[in-house]
Design an enzyme around this catalytic site. Sequence first.
Site, mmCIF file in Angstrom:
data_model
loop_
_atom_site.group_PDB
_atom_site.id
_atom_site.type_symbol
_atom_site.label_atom_id
_atom_site.label_comp_id
_atom_site.label_asym_id
_atom_site.label_seq_id
_atom_site.Cartn_x
_atom_site.Cartn_y
_atom_site.Cartn_z
ATOM 1 N N THR A 51 44.678 29.732 42.898
ATOM 2 C CA THR A 51 44.609 28.495 43.690
ATOM 3 C C THR A 51 44.084 27.345 42.833
ATOM 4 O O THR A 51 44.640 26.237 42.831
ATOM 5 C CB THR A 51 43.684 28.709 44.912
ATOM 6 O OG1 THR A 51 44.207 29.786 45.687
ATOM 7 C CG2 THR A 51 43.575 27.458 45.759
ATOM 8 N N GLN A 104 52.459 36.079 41.402
ATOM 9 C CA GLN A 104 52.977 37.387 41.839
ATOM 10 C C GLN A 104 53.753 38.112 40.738
ATOM 11 O O GLN A 104 54.101 39.283 40.902
ATOM 12 C CB GLN A 104 53.890 37.222 43.067
ATOM 13 C CG GLN A 104 53.154 36.817 44.331
ATOM 14 C CD GLN A 104 52.249 37.928 44.890
ATOM 15 O OE1 GLN A 104 52.413 39.109 44.594
ATOM 16 N NE2 GLN A 104 51.269 37.532 45.697
ATOM 17 N N ALA A 156 44.177 37.367 38.341
ATOM 18 C CA ALA A 156 43.999 38.763 37.906
ATOM 19 C C ALA A 156 44.027 39.780 39.045
ATOM 20 O O ALA A 156 44.392 40.934 38.830
ATOM 21 C CB ALA A 156 42.679 38.897 37.137
ATOM 22 N N CYS A 169 46.783 35.234 52.917
ATOM 23 C CA CYS A 169 46.014 34.000 52.776
ATOM 24 C C CYS A 169 46.092 33.186 54.064
ATOM 25 O O CYS A 169 45.330 32.273 54.271
ATOM 26 C CB CYS A 169 46.547 33.184 51.606
ATOM 27 S SG CYS A 169 46.835 34.200 50.168
HETATM 28 N N1 PLP Z 1 50.013 31.784 44.442
HETATM 29 C C1 PLP Z 1 50.585 32.875 44.973
HETATM 30 C C2 PLP Z 1 52.060 33.046 44.888
HETATM 31 C C3 PLP Z 1 49.805 33.850 45.611
HETATM 32 O O1 PLP Z 1 50.390 34.926 46.141
HETATM 33 C C4 PLP Z 1 48.399 33.660 45.690
HETATM 34 C C5 PLP Z 1 47.547 34.633 46.395
HETATM 35 O O2 PLP Z 1 47.907 35.168 47.420
HETATM 36 C C6 PLP Z 1 47.862 32.508 45.092
HETATM 37 C C7 PLP Z 1 48.688 31.599 44.486
HETATM 38 C C8 PLP Z 1 46.390 32.248 45.113
HETATM 39 O O3 PLP Z 1 45.724 32.979 44.121
HETATM 40 P P1 PLP Z 1 44.157 33.251 44.241
HETATM 41 O O4 PLP Z 1 43.976 34.247 45.350
HETATM 42 O O5 PLP Z 1 43.763 33.815 42.912
HETATM 43 O O6 PLP Z 1 43.504 31.943 44.495
#
Ligand code: PLP
Length: 380
Positions: free
Chosen positions: A71, A180, A201, A328
């Site tokens: 994110t 992903q 990670a 999420c």
């Molecule tokens: N981008 C994608 C495609 C994701 O699937 C996710 C997590 O679900 C994220 C970004 C966010 O990553 P993080 O959980 O490390 O913030």
Amino acid sequence: MKVYLDNAATTPMDKEVIEAIIPIMENNFGNPSSIHSFGRSSRAIIEKSRKKVAGYINAAPGEIVFTGGGTEADNMVLRGAVDDLGVNHIITSKIEHHAVIDTAEIIGDQKNIKVSFVSFDKKGYVDVASLETLLEENKDKKTLVSLMHANNEIGNKIPLKKVIDICKSYGAYFHSDTVQTMCHYKFDVRELGIDFLTCSAHKFHGPKGIGFLYINENIQLKPIITGGAQERNVRAGTENIIGIVGLTKAMEVAYRDLKEHQDHVQGIKTYMIERLEDLIPGITFNGDPKGDSLYTVLNAQFPNSDMDEMLLYNFDIEGIAVSGGSACSSGSNVGSHVLRNIGADMTKPSIRFSFSKYNTKEEIDYTLSVVEALFVAKTV
Ligand code: PLP
């Protein structure tokens, strides 16, 4: 039996990763910015890790910025492109992760930046011709294109190299959210000629709260979080040495065993598709799981039954962890923005099964037996 089939949300940590992290927790508490020996030894570990990470994607170490996950890395690209690179137009898609789509919309509102969206074909693939049209129509603008490599809910991929070449021909910056797909496919940033890649990670058996942003060496971003001069002045804050070591180990293991795991997981997915099609007449799949699709993700659309609302819960009761959309977004009941935007039938329940190297055929057979018990007698 307990079965974890929500690996697109997050993955269990690999034992090798845990073993790599423990001595760091025990021995390397020095602040990497301190000049004494404790600090220097932490600094050395971080720089060694950066070099390894860069090596896996054929980048230079200076092009890797460690972040607090996907994110944050996505935010850095979108915000940095507008604030530091003069971007006044963002092209993205309506099936991006919220880290991209919400950020693009917020920036669009706050900074009065035009945000355009590519369209999709019937199978939910990005319509590359619509990207070209948008670039052509906005030739007078400085554009950032941000398109995820594979969608986290339906698995559809984009033709990465082709998209990059199109963006280049229009002088647009290109970012791909590879959260992903990093460590599930090989990347060579030089061959791709990409500007930005984002990585997290915990999607490949590493720790949560750590990721990286690849920034091409010709691009200079300013930090979005200001403070110390860490990460070459691009990301302030004391480095997460435990996370960095864990990410690096997770990458090492993933790329060492890549082919074996790709074959194993693809085998599980193919088996599940075939068995579901046998078991449940009328089942369909969102996206194009037999096409250019991320092998870890399978999104099935079940026929209506008397337990539409309770489907996830029923799997959970039987010990099976699956997802109804993106984890999420859990807690919100607006339904998946991905399924809505590719034109899926929102009246039918959809379940995302997502796999990892740890899943076994026995677990899939158990899951199929639960599907059979839930559906075969009950379908209306
Ligand atoms: N981008 C994608 C495609 C994701 O699937 C996710 C997590 O679900 C994220 C970004 C966010 O990553 P993080 O959980 O490390 O913030």
